[in-house]
Design an enzyme around this catalytic site. Structure first.
Site, PDB file in Angstrom:
ATOM      1  N   CYS A  73       0.842  -1.185   0.000  1.00 23.84           N
ATOM      2  CA  CYS A  73       0.000   0.000   0.000  1.00 23.84           C
ATOM      3  C   CYS A  73       0.885   1.245   0.000  1.00 23.84           C
ATOM      4  CB  CYS A  73      -0.937   0.105   1.190  1.00 23.84           C
ATOM      5  SG  CYS A  73      -2.058  -1.278   1.340  1.00 23.84           S
ATOM      6  N   LYS A  83      12.607 -15.520 -10.015  1.00 19.60           N
ATOM      7  CA  LYS A  83      12.319 -14.512 -11.048  1.00 19.60           C
ATOM      8  C   LYS A  83      11.281 -15.047 -12.024  1.00 19.60           C
ATOM      9  CE  LYS A  83      13.554 -11.862  -9.663  1.00 19.60           C
ATOM     10  NZ  LYS A  83      14.167 -11.085  -8.620  1.00 19.60           N
ATOM     11  N   GLU A 101      17.395 -17.940  -7.304  1.00 17.09           N
ATOM     12  CA  GLU A 101      16.958 -16.608  -7.740  1.00 17.09           C
ATOM     13  C   GLU A 101      16.357 -16.688  -9.146  1.00 17.09           C
ATOM     14  OE1 GLU A 101      16.261 -13.901  -6.507  1.00 17.09           O
ATOM     15  OE2 GLU A 101      16.426 -12.396  -8.073  1.00 17.09           O
ATOM     16  N   ARG A 154       3.989  -0.426  -4.777  1.00 12.76           N
ATOM     17  CA  ARG A 154       3.745  -0.903  -3.413  1.00 12.76           C
ATOM     18  C   ARG A 154       2.448  -1.696  -3.300  1.00 12.76           C
ATOM     19  NH1 ARG A 154       6.869   1.823   0.352  1.00 12.76           N
ATOM     20  NH2 ARG A 154       5.414   1.224   1.972  1.00 12.76           N
ATOM     21  N   LYS A 199       6.044  -4.478  -4.110  1.00 16.05           N
ATOM     22  CA  LYS A 199       7.497  -4.415  -3.991  1.00 16.05           C
ATOM     23  C   LYS A 199       7.975  -4.305  -2.547  1.00 16.05           C
ATOM     24  CE  LYS A 199      11.575  -2.867  -6.243  1.00 16.05           C
ATOM     25  NZ  LYS A 199      11.965  -4.229  -6.615  1.00 16.05           N
ATOM     26  N   ASN A 246      -1.677   2.387   5.631  1.00 11.44           N
ATOM     27  CA  ASN A 246      -0.772   1.326   5.184  1.00 11.44           C
ATOM     28  C   ASN A 246      -0.336   0.582   6.444  1.00 11.44           C
ATOM     29  OD1 ASN A 246       2.738   1.449   4.230  1.00 11.44           O
ATOM     30  ND2 ASN A 246       1.328  -0.234   4.131  1.00 11.44           N
ATOM     31  N   GLY A 247      -0.703  -0.697   6.512  1.00  9.92           N
ATOM     32  CA  GLY A 247      -0.345  -1.476   7.697  1.00  9.92           C
ATOM     33  C   GLY A 247      -1.473  -2.427   8.052  1.00  9.92           C
ATOM     34  N   HIS A 305      17.954 -36.944  -5.277  1.00  7.00           N
ATOM     35  CA  HIS A 305      17.303 -37.314  -4.016  1.00  7.00           C
ATOM     36  C   HIS A 305      15.820 -36.955  -4.008  1.00  7.00           C
ATOM     37  CE1 HIS A 305      21.240 -38.351  -2.486  1.00  7.00           C
ATOM     38  NE2 HIS A 305      21.672 -37.214  -3.018  1.00  7.00           N
ATOM     39  N   GLU A 348       7.731 -15.551 -10.346  1.00 10.14           N
ATOM     40  CA  GLU A 348       6.989 -14.361  -9.893  1.00 10.14           C
ATOM     41  C   GLU A 348       6.462 -13.508 -11.039  1.00 10.14           C
ATOM     42  OE1 GLU A 348       9.083 -11.473  -7.445  1.00 10.14           O
ATOM     43  OE2 GLU A 348      10.911 -11.773  -8.562  1.00 10.14           O
ATOM     44  N   TRP A 370      -2.757  -2.836  -1.557  1.00  9.74           N
ATOM     45  CA  TRP A 370      -2.409  -4.248  -1.666  1.00  9.74           C
ATOM     46  C   TRP A 370      -3.222  -4.922  -0.574  1.00  9.74           C
ATOM     47  CZ3 TRP A 370      -0.315  -8.139   1.380  1.00  9.74           C
ATOM     48  CH2 TRP A 370       0.153  -9.268   0.701  1.00  9.74           C
TER      49      TRP A 370
HETATM   50  C1  F6R Z   1      11.624 -10.537  -5.698  1.00 10.25           C
HETATM   51  C2  F6R Z   1      11.748  -9.456  -4.738  1.00 10.25           C
HETATM   52  C3  F6R Z   1      11.447  -9.755  -3.318  1.00 10.25           C
HETATM   53  C4  F6R Z   1      12.271  -8.872  -2.377  1.00 10.25           C
HETATM   54  C5  F6R Z   1      11.844  -9.081  -0.918  1.00 10.25           C
HETATM   55  C6  F6R Z   1      12.698  -8.271   0.031  1.00 10.25           C
HETATM   56  O1  F6R Z   1      12.013 -10.134  -6.982  1.00 10.25           O
HETATM   57  O2  F6R Z   1      12.046  -8.348  -5.085  1.00 10.25           O
HETATM   58  O3  F6R Z   1      11.616 -11.110  -3.010  1.00 10.25           O
HETATM   59  O4  F6R Z   1      13.621  -9.184  -2.531  1.00 10.25           O
HETATM   60  O5  F6R Z   1      10.513  -8.711  -0.775  1.00 10.25           O
HETATM   61  O6  F6R Z   1      12.623  -6.911  -0.261  1.00 10.25           O
HETATM   62  P1  F6R Z   1      13.672  -5.874   0.302  1.00 10.25           P
HETATM   63  O7  F6R Z   1      14.975  -6.160  -0.368  1.00 10.25           O
HETATM   64  O8  F6R Z   1      13.125  -4.534  -0.062  1.00 10.25           O
HETATM   65  O9  F6R Z   1      13.750  -6.100   1.773  1.00 10.25           O
END
Ligand code: F6R
Length: 615
Positions: free
Chosen positions: A2, A492, A488, A27, A610, A100-101, A511, A495, A74
Site C-alpha cells: 500500500c 524470477k 533466484e 507498493r 514491492k 498502510n499497515g 534425491h 513471480e 495491496w
Molecule cells: C523478488 C523481490 C522480493 C524482495 C523481498 C525483500 O524479486 O524483489 O523477493 O527481494 O521482498 O525486499 P527488500 O529487499 O526490499 O527487503
C-alpha cells in the site's frame, strides 16, 4: 504494501496526489482512491484497478480542493472491491483516512464501535481506524484548537499493529494529520505546500526536502506549519534532510518495462556501488558508514546474514563469498523465521541484514531483535533514510538508483557486488594477501564492463525464450555459489511469468526432484565453475537421459558439448568474486522475455507488491 500520499498547500490537490500514487503503485496496485476537501465538502473517488484508471475517472469527476489524501492498495483485510478501497470515511462522514499497515485488534475495536452505534461499509481494518478517530473527535472539547490532532493521538493509543496514515477532517479544512508505527511515512516540504508519503518517489518531483517520521510519531500540517510529536508526546524539532535523487532515474525512457531498464542499468549500479570504496593502493575495499572498527571486525568470529526473498538469495551468495575469501563462518536466516526463533548468538557475532527497500517488516523486526540482544547490526540497503538504514548501527548504501519493477534485478546484483567487496575487506583484515587483494579489486572494477557485454546477449536470449515460453514447469540447477543463483532464477521466473519453477543444488536432484524431470520440464543449468565442471556435466547427463531439454549457462572459454545441451548461453569468463553477478543476468533476461511473451504484466505481477511492510 500500500502506498499513501497526502497534500496540503496552495494548489489543486488531486493531480498532485494522483501523480504521487502512480509513483507508489509498485507498493500495491489492486485498487486506488483519492479524497479531497474543499471547505467542509469531502469528495471521494475510488476505483478497483490501477491508478491510471482512477485518474481518468477522477478528472471526469472534477475533484477540487487544496487538501487531500490518496491510497493505492495491496489487499490484506477484505477482498479487492471498491468498497474496501481507501480512503475510508467514518460513519458520521467527518473523518477520512488512508492506511498502510495492519490493525491487529480491529475486531475488538469494531465490536466496541458497533455497540456505540457506528456502522461499517467495508471489510477492512482501516475503516475501524477512521471510526475510532471520529469517536474520539466527538468527545474532544468542541472549541479546542487541537481537537482533531488530539482525537488522532487518543486513537493511536488504542491501536495494536502497524500503520502509516494520513487523515483529514471535514471540520478542519486547513489541517492534514499523519502518523506512523511500523509502516513508513515521510513529510515533503515544498514551496507553500506539504506532502505526506510512504516514500520519496511520490514527492521527489515537487521537493527534495524531507522529514522522516520515527515510529510512534504524529505530524500535524496546518497554517504553513509542521508540528511533530514524538511517541512520548513531546514536540520534536523536525530535522530536514535533502534527498539526493535524480527524478530522471525513475523514468522509463525508451524501455518498454522498468524491469528491462533496470537489467540494463546494472553496469551503472555496479559502478555506483564501488565509487570511492577502494583503498588508495587498490588492494582492498573501504566503507565510510560501517561504524565498526577494523579491530572490532577482526574479533568477529561468525556473521549472521538475514533478509527476505531475493535479498535472502543475496545472503546465500554472501555466505559463499565471505567464507571463501574472508574465512569467517556465515549463517543465513530468513528474517521472518529469525524474528520468532530464539537462536543463540555468540557475543562475537555480527548481524548483517540486506534490504533493497529498507522497509521490509520482517527484516526490520530481525534487525530490532538482534539489537535488543546487544549485537552489532549492519545493513546493506538501497533506500537512503529508510527505517532499516536509520535503525542499524552502520551499513553500506547500494546507490543502485530507484528500483521500480517489482521483480528485483539491479538491486540484487548490486547487493552481490557489495557482499563481494565486503568479503574482500574482511579477507584483507585477516589472511588474504596483498597481491590477491590487488587481483580481486581489479576483477571487481572490471564487472561493469563484463555486465555490459553480458546484456548484449538479450536478442539471443529472446530467441531461446520463444522456444520455452509455453512450459509449465522448469528446474534451475546449480552448485555451490551457483545454487543461490539457481534459486533466484526460479524465483524470477515464477513471480513474473507464473510458471512453476524450482531451484535445486544440481547433485540433490537425485534425491527427489529428478521425479519431475520429463520432456515437458526443461532444466536451466549453471555450468560456470571450472573446479566442478566435470561434476556438473554428470548432473546434466542425468537430466538429458530422462528426456528433459537442457538450457546451459556456461563460460565463453568452456562451452558444453552440443550433444549435451539444447541451448547454451555463454557468459564472459571472470573472477569468482564477480561470477554470481554475471550468471544472474541470463536468468533475468530469460524470465523477462518469457513473461512478456506470455502476455504477463512484467512490472506489476499479480498478488505482489514491492515493499512488504506487513508480516
Ligand atoms: C523478488 C523481490 C522480493 C524482495 C523481498 C525483500 O524479486 O524483489 O523477493 O527481494 O521482498 O525486499 P527488500 O529487499 O526490499 O527487503
Amino acid at each position: 504494501m500500500c502506498g499513501i500520499v497526502g497534500y496540503i498547500g496552495k494548489r489543486e490537490a488531486s493531480p498532485i496526489l494522483l501523480e504521487g500514487l502512480k509513483r507508489l503503485e509498485y507498493r500495491g496496485y489492486d485498487s486506488a482512491g483519492v479524497a479531497v476537501l474543499k471547505d467542509d465538502a469531502l469528495t471521494i473517488k475510488k476505483h478497483k484497478g490501477r491508478v491510471t484508471d482512477l485518474a481518468k475517472n477522477a478528472s471526469a469527476h472534477g475533484l477540487s480542493g487544496m487538501l487531500g489524501i490518496s491510497h493505492t492498495r495491496w489487499a490484506t483485510h477484505g477482498a479487492v472491491t471498491e468498497a474496501n478501497a481507501h480512503p475510508h470515511v467514518s460513519h458520521d462522514g467527518k473523518i477520512a483516512l488512508v492506511h498502510n499497515g495492519v490493525i491487529e485488534n480491529y475486531l475488538s475495536i469494531k465490536k466496541f464501535l458497533e455497540g456505540e452505534g457506528h456502522t461499517f461499509a467495508s471489510e477492512t481494518d482501516s475503516e475501524v481506524f477512521s471510526n475510532l478517530i471520529a469517536y474520539h473527535y466527538a468527545k474532544e472539547p468542541v472549541d479546542s484548537p487541537s481537537r482533531f490532532l488530539d482525537s488522532v493521538r487518543r486513537t493511536l493509543s488504542h491501536i495494536e499493529g502497524t500503520y502509516g496514515i494520513a487523515v483529514i477532517c471535514t471540520e478542519r479544512p486547513d489541517e492534514l494529520v499523519g502518523a506512523r508505527k511500523g509502516s513508513p511515512l515521510i513529510v515533503g516540504i515544498g514551496a507553500d505546500e506539504y506532502l505526506l508519503a510512504s516514500d520519496v518517489s511520490a514527492i521527489i518531483s515537487r521537493t527534495s526536502n524531507v522529514v522522516y517520521l520515527n515510529d510512534g510519531e504524529i505530524v500535524s500540517l496546518k497554517d504553513g506549519e509542521l508540528n511533530l510529536l514524538t511517541s512520548d508526546e513531546e514536540i520534536r524539532t523536525p530535522e530536514i534532510q535533502q534527498i539526493d535523487w535524480d527524478i530522471a532515474e525513475s523514468e522509463l525512457g525508451d524501455y518498454e518495462h522498468y524491469m528491462l531498464k533496470e537489467i540494463f542499468d546494472q553496469p551503472q549500479a555496479l559502478e555506483n556501488a564501488m565509487r570511492g570504496r577502494f583503498s588508495d593502493d587498490g588492494s582492498t575495499a573501504k566503507f565510510g558508514g560501517l561504524n565498526v572498527s577494523a579491530q572490532e571486525l577482526r574479533q568477529v568470529d561468525r556473521i549472521l546474514l538475514c533478509a527476505c526473498g531475493t535479498a535472502w538469495h543475496a545472503c546465500l551468495v554472501g555466505e559463499y563469498l565471505i567464507e571463501r575469501f574472508a574465512r569467517i563462518p556465515v549463517e543465513v536466516e530468513y528474517a521472518s523465521e529469525f524474528r520468532y526463533r530464539n537462536a543463540p548468538l555468540d557475543k562475537n557475532t555480527l548481524v548483517l541484514v540486506i534490504s533493497q527497500s529498507g522497509e521490509t517488516i520482517d527484516t526490520l523486526a530481525a534487525l530490532r531483535e538482534s539489537k535488543r540482544k546487544g549485537y552489532k547490526t549492519l545493513a546493506i540497503n538501497n533506500s537512503v533514510g529508510s527505517t532499516i538504514a536509520r535503525e542499524s548501527d552502520g551499513g553500506i548504501y547500494q546507490h543502485a538508483g530507484p528500483e521500480i519493477g517489482v521483480a528485483s534485478t539491479k538491486a540484487f546484483t548490486s547487493q552481490l557486488h557489495i557482499l563481494s567487496m565486503l568479503a574482500l575487506y574482511l579477507g584483507r583484515l585477516r589472511d588474504m594477501s596483498y597481491q590477491d587483494g590487488i587481483n580481486y579489486v581489479a576483477a571487481l572494477k572490471q564487472a561493469p564492463e563484463l555486465v555490459t557485454e553480458t546484456v548484449k546477449l538479450n536478442d539471443e536470449i529472446l530467441e531461446i525464450s520463444k522456444k520455452y515460453k509455453d512450459m509449465s514447469d522448469c528446474l534451475f540447477l546449480g552448485r555451490q555459489d551457483m545454487f543461490p543463483i539457481a534459486l533466484e532464477g526460479a524465483l524470477k521466473l515464477k513471480e513474473i511469468s507464473y510458471i512453476h519453477a524450482e531451484g535445486y543444488p544440481a547433485a540433490e536432484m537425485k534425491h527427489g526432484p529428478i521425479a519431475l524431470i520429463s520432456a515437458e520440464c526443461p532444466a536451466i543449468v549453471l555450468a560456470t565453475q571450472p573446479d566442478i565442471h566435470g561434476k556438473l556435466l554428470s548432473n546434466i547427463q542425468e537430466v538429458k537421459a530422462r528426456g528433459a531439454p537442457v538450457i546451459a549457462i556456461a563460460n565463453q572459454s568452456n562451452p558444453l558439448p552440443p550433444e549435451l545441451v539444447d541451448d547454451q548461453i555463454l557468459i564472459p569468463d571472470c573472477h569468482r568474486a564477480v561470477l554470481p553477478v554475471l550468471a544472474s543476468i541470463p536468468m533475468q533476461l530469460l524470465s523477462y522475455h518469457i513473461a512478456k511473451l506470455r502476455g504477463c504484466d512484467v512490472d506489476k505481477p499479480r498478488n505482489l507488491a514491492k515493499s512488504v511492510t506487513v508480516e
